[in-house]
Design a protein around this motif. Structure first.
Motif, mmCIF file in Angstrom:
data_model
loop_
_atom_site.group_PDB
_atom_site.id
_atom_site.type_symbol
_atom_site.label_atom_id
_atom_site.label_comp_id
_atom_site.label_asym_id
_atom_site.label_seq_id
_atom_site.Cartn_x
_atom_site.Cartn_y
_atom_site.Cartn_z
ATOM 1 N N UNK A 45 80.174 -46.961 94.472
ATOM 2 C CA UNK A 45 79.992 -47.088 93.144
ATOM 3 C C UNK A 45 81.087 -46.646 92.452
ATOM 4 N N UNK A 46 81.583 -47.397 91.363
ATOM 5 C CA UNK A 46 82.725 -46.711 90.684
ATOM 6 C C UNK A 46 82.394 -45.390 89.647
ATOM 7 N N UNK A 47 81.113 -45.502 89.213
ATOM 8 C CA UNK A 47 80.812 -44.223 88.467
ATOM 9 C C UNK A 47 79.427 -43.756 89.206
ATOM 10 N N UNK A 48 79.067 -42.280 89.174
ATOM 11 C CA UNK A 48 78.021 -41.915 89.715
ATOM 12 C C UNK A 48 76.650 -42.428 88.841
ATOM 13 N N UNK A 49 76.607 -42.952 87.958
ATOM 14 C CA UNK A 49 75.615 -43.635 87.166
ATOM 15 C C UNK A 49 75.138 -44.660 88.174
ATOM 16 N N UNK A 50 76.136 -45.499 88.433
ATOM 17 C CA UNK A 50 75.886 -46.616 89.340
ATOM 18 C C UNK A 50 75.285 -46.286 90.455
ATOM 19 N N UNK A 51 75.911 -45.205 91.098
ATOM 20 C CA UNK A 51 75.543 -44.842 92.566
ATOM 21 C C UNK A 51 74.355 -44.544 92.513
ATOM 22 N N UNK A 52 73.724 -43.472 91.795
ATOM 23 C CA UNK A 52 72.525 -42.853 92.021
ATOM 24 C C UNK A 52 71.420 -43.867 91.602
ATOM 25 N N UNK A 53 71.713 -44.719 90.453
ATOM 26 C CA UNK A 53 70.856 -45.728 90.064
ATOM 27 C C UNK A 53 70.485 -46.932 91.034
ATOM 28 N N UNK A 54 71.656 -47.066 91.968
ATOM 29 C CA UNK A 54 71.626 -48.158 93.032
ATOM 30 C C UNK A 54 70.531 -47.430 94.036
ATOM 31 N N UNK A 55 70.735 -46.133 94.123
ATOM 32 C CA UNK A 55 69.775 -45.444 95.304
ATOM 33 C C UNK A 55 68.342 -45.661 94.904
ATOM 34 N N UNK A 56 68.224 -45.339 93.405
ATOM 35 C CA UNK A 56 66.893 -45.227 92.900
ATOM 36 C C UNK A 56 66.035 -46.409 92.988
ATOM 37 N N UNK A 57 66.615 -47.631 92.593
ATOM 38 C CA UNK A 57 66.130 -48.799 92.823
ATOM 39 C C UNK A 57 65.942 -49.220 94.456
ATOM 40 N N UNK A 404 64.191 -42.287 80.876
ATOM 41 C CA UNK A 404 64.801 -42.558 79.578
ATOM 42 C C UNK A 404 66.493 -42.155 79.408
ATOM 43 N N UNK A 405 67.078 -41.863 80.602
ATOM 44 C CA UNK A 405 68.606 -41.801 80.640
ATOM 45 C C UNK A 405 69.094 -43.332 80.799
ATOM 46 N N UNK A 406 70.021 -43.618 79.965
ATOM 47 C CA UNK A 406 70.408 -45.006 79.890
ATOM 48 C C UNK A 406 71.373 -45.364 80.926
ATOM 49 N N UNK A 407 71.733 -46.359 81.417
ATOM 50 C CA UNK A 407 72.465 -47.144 82.570
ATOM 51 C C UNK A 407 71.861 -47.172 83.652
ATOM 52 N N UNK A 408 70.556 -47.275 83.795
ATOM 53 C CA UNK A 408 69.902 -47.148 85.215
ATOM 54 C C UNK A 408 69.920 -48.716 85.455
ATOM 55 N N UNK A 409 69.583 -49.663 84.722
ATOM 56 C CA UNK A 409 69.220 -50.976 85.067
ATOM 57 C C UNK A 409 70.115 -51.801 85.969
ATOM 58 N N UNK A 410 71.061 -51.950 85.704
ATOM 59 C CA UNK A 410 72.349 -52.859 86.562
ATOM 60 C C UNK A 410 72.284 -52.225 87.996
ATOM 61 N N UNK A 411 72.525 -50.669 87.963
ATOM 62 C CA UNK A 411 72.464 -50.209 89.437
ATOM 63 C C UNK A 411 71.261 -50.195 90.172
ATOM 64 N N UNK A 412 70.023 -50.225 89.493
ATOM 65 C CA UNK A 412 68.629 -50.400 90.065
ATOM 66 C C UNK A 412 68.327 -51.721 90.419
ATOM 67 N N UNK A 413 68.888 -52.546 89.840
ATOM 68 C CA UNK A 413 68.782 -54.173 89.928
ATOM 69 C C UNK A 413 69.520 -54.060 91.394
ATOM 70 N N UNK A 414 70.718 -53.603 91.503
ATOM 71 C CA UNK A 414 71.381 -54.082 92.877
ATOM 72 C C UNK A 414 70.794 -53.310 93.972
ATOM 73 N N UNK A 415 70.304 -52.034 93.910
ATOM 74 C CA UNK A 415 69.470 -51.321 94.830
ATOM 75 C C UNK A 415 67.975 -52.079 95.266
ATOM 76 N N UNK A 416 67.417 -52.659 94.481
ATOM 77 C CA UNK A 416 66.298 -53.347 94.403
ATOM 78 C C UNK A 416 66.598 -54.970 95.421
ATOM 79 N N UNK A 417 67.717 -55.365 95.008
ATOM 80 C CA UNK A 417 68.013 -56.668 95.722
ATOM 81 C C UNK A 417 68.467 -56.422 97.178
ATOM 82 N N UNK A 418 69.228 -55.096 97.163
ATOM 83 C CA UNK A 418 69.606 -54.872 98.543
ATOM 84 C C UNK A 418 68.343 -54.637 99.531
ATOM 85 N N UNK A 419 67.258 -54.081 99.061
ATOM 86 C CA UNK A 419 66.063 -53.648 99.632
ATOM 87 C C UNK A 419 65.210 -54.997 99.876
ATOM 88 N N UNK A 420 65.190 -56.200 98.777
ATOM 89 C CA UNK A 420 64.511 -57.235 99.037
ATOM 90 C C UNK A 420 65.369 -58.403 98.806
#
Length: 549
Positions: A45-57, A404-420
């Protein structure tokens, strides 16, 4: 075997099948070891917000603990906002952060710092590896702690020189720990629930995390209980289309209290703190309402409201054990269920209105989705309309970030799609949220993850505007300071294309439906920018400008 290679072997044994990260010099031994382990792919991920939210998803969708590797104090600090989301959502996650060479720390080197102090308040637990001999045991503890109720993120700080040392064999074996079983005290809890004149249930996110929807439906039907979703729920915790569903509790204590005044017994199921988003003085639960509470975390029981029966145990296991004590025992349950079916209120949402009306856009977006869609929603104000229209009724079909911390949705969507990979996955985000995590689009393009991102663009922070009174100058100028995102307008289509993702813009129901359907059929990552109206103040101001022109 070098410690870095041993770490990868340990990850495999814990069921980890990929690494999410953004590397730096303190992670180079681990990155070199990964190059020799192609079965453990690395998602950059090019920023840690994307990295952690991908892992969350990914953790939410796979129901496995995810693994994240960050770079030293600066990288950890960048990712902390998404770690806060993961902790609030109880997402099991192990995060490692590279630390400077132990011999260098005494000189206060650049980027060095006290990672454990920095992590306080965000992680469930944080440790630093002081000796290579301790690496295996501390990593085993981290995975166990991440999964134990209340599950959540755990940090392990790894000095770079530890990763370069030889790891004494063998690795400590993995412990097999059974999940929480049924709670004690079920007979007393069942008696309270069965004696209720007007029982209510609050379905918390613990239901969704444990996949206990079927069990909760049967309990609700056995009692004929009205079922509310907890405020700003994270997951599908009860089918929104079920006749007993009364929708989401508003995130305001005074409104929650108003809804509960008609009930005499409340069953709180897996709801963290049962807390509202906005503060109002009255307590959410009236004093004369008897509370039964179930949670796998003993600290939740009676935390904010006294309980007549506190059930400490697994949500799914306890509900299953409770069912034989309830089914067929309530003489009025059938009547209450029949009345709810007759009422048959729809959660469909608006279908008529202006082309840029947020409710119309939400309805058009949802209508374009296949029935097996998994939705990730981070759209704040318009998101309330989206979640009502979507009416999630399948396990795992809906994910939100209550942290409530913003910026989660795009990375989380990627993580969910990788899992499903076989499910259509759509991430619906607001324009403000998108700008906090837009770098995630690059990761979707790099790894060819066919997630669809729908950006609902009202060109403002509408949630902020709704939270304060409207103040206008005599000239009619808008006085909401720092809450407008135009001018200049953000061009999400061009921005997405610059990051390697195809994109289109849509306004109005037909265009929205067409672009969403095309994006889903493309089999590649795509973004659809959906133009929606802003606040009434913005519309009034825009109209005045048009008249003057």
């Amino acid at each position: 075997m070098k410690a870095a290679a041993g770490l990868i072997e340990l990850l495999r044994s814990e069921g980890v099948d990929r690494v999410f990260g953004n590397p730096g010099t303190t992670e180079l031994p681990f990155m070199e070891a990964l190059a020799l382990a192609p079965e453990m792919p690395y998602h950059l991920g090019l920023h840690e917000v994307a990295v952690v939210s991908m892992a969350d998803g990914h953790a939410r969708a796979s129901r496995r603990t995810s693994f994240v590797n960050l770079h030293i104090a600066a990288g950890l600090a960048n990712g902390l906002s998404m770690v806060l989301n993961a902790r609030r959502a109880r997402t099991p996650m192990v995060v490692t952060a590279g630390q400077q060479h132990r011999g260098h720390l005494i000189q206060d080197p650049m980027l060095g710092g006290d990672l454990l102090a920095l992590s306080q308040g965000a992680f469930k637990e944080a440790v630093e590896v002081a000796r290579v001999e301790d690496l295996g045991l501390l990593m085993r503890r981290a995975f166990a702690r991440a999964q134990a109720p209340p599950s959540g993120p755990v940090l392990v700080s790894l000095p770079v020189d530890v990763l370069e040392e030889e790891l004494p064999p063998p690795l400590p074996p993995r412990s097999e720990i059974a999940p929480p079983g049924p709670a004690q005290g079920l007979e007393a809890a069942a008696a309270i629930l069965l004696e209720a004149r007007a029982p209510a249930i609050v379905a918390g996110d613990g239901v969704g995390r444990e996949g206990a929807l079927d069990e909760l439906v049967r309990v609700a039907e056995a009692l004929g209980a009205t079922v509310f979703h907890e405020p700003m729920y994270d997951a599908c915790d009860f089918p929104a289309t079920h006749p007993l569903s009364a929708g989401m509790m508003p995130p305001v204590n005074v409104e929650i209290r108003r809804r509960l005044e008609a009930h005499d017994v409340l069953f709180l199921v897996g709801s963290h703190a049962f807390s509202a988003h906005y503060y109002t003085p009255p307590a959410a639960i009236p004093d004369d309402v008897t509370v039964v509470q179930l949670d796998p975390d003993a600290a939740e029981l009676g935390r904010n409201y006294a309980v007549a029966a506190g059930l400490h145990g697994g949500v799914r296991a306890t509900l299953a054990a409770l069912l034989p004590l309830l089914e067929g025992q309530s003489g009025e349950a059938g009547e209450r269920l029949a009345a709810a079916r007759a009422k048959g209120e729809s959660l469909a949402g608006e279908r008529d209105g202006a082309a840029d009306d947020p409710a119309v856009a939400a309805r058009a977006l949802v209508d374009a989705l296949p029935p097996d869609t998994v939705m990730i929603e981070e759209a704040i104000t318009t998101g309330l309309l989206v979640r009502a229209a979507f009416a999630a009724d399948r396990p795992g079909s809906y994910h939100h970030s209550v942290g409530g911390a913003l910026g989660w949705g795009i990375g989380a969507g990627i993580g969910v799609k990788l899992a499903r990979p076989d499910a259509p996955v759509v991430a619906v985000v607001g324009d403000g949220c998108a700008m906090y995590g837009i770098q995630g689009l690059w990761s979707a393009a790099r790894y060819e993850v066919p997630v669809v991102v729908a950006v609902l663009n009202n060109r403002e922070y509408r949630a902020c505007k709704q939270g304060i009174p409207r103040v206008m100058e005599p000239s009619g100028a808008d006085r909401f300071v720092g809450m407008d995102l135009a001018p200049p307008a953000i061009d999400f289509v061009s921005l997405a294309k610059s990051l390697g993702v195809s994109a289109a813009r849509a306004e109005g129901p037909e265009a929205i439906a067409g672009e969403i359907e095309s994006a889903l059929q493309a089999g590649a990552p795509a973004l659809v920018e959906i133009a929606i109206a802003g606040s009434p103040e913005r519309r009034a101001q825009a109209g005045a400008v048009a008249v003057e022109a």
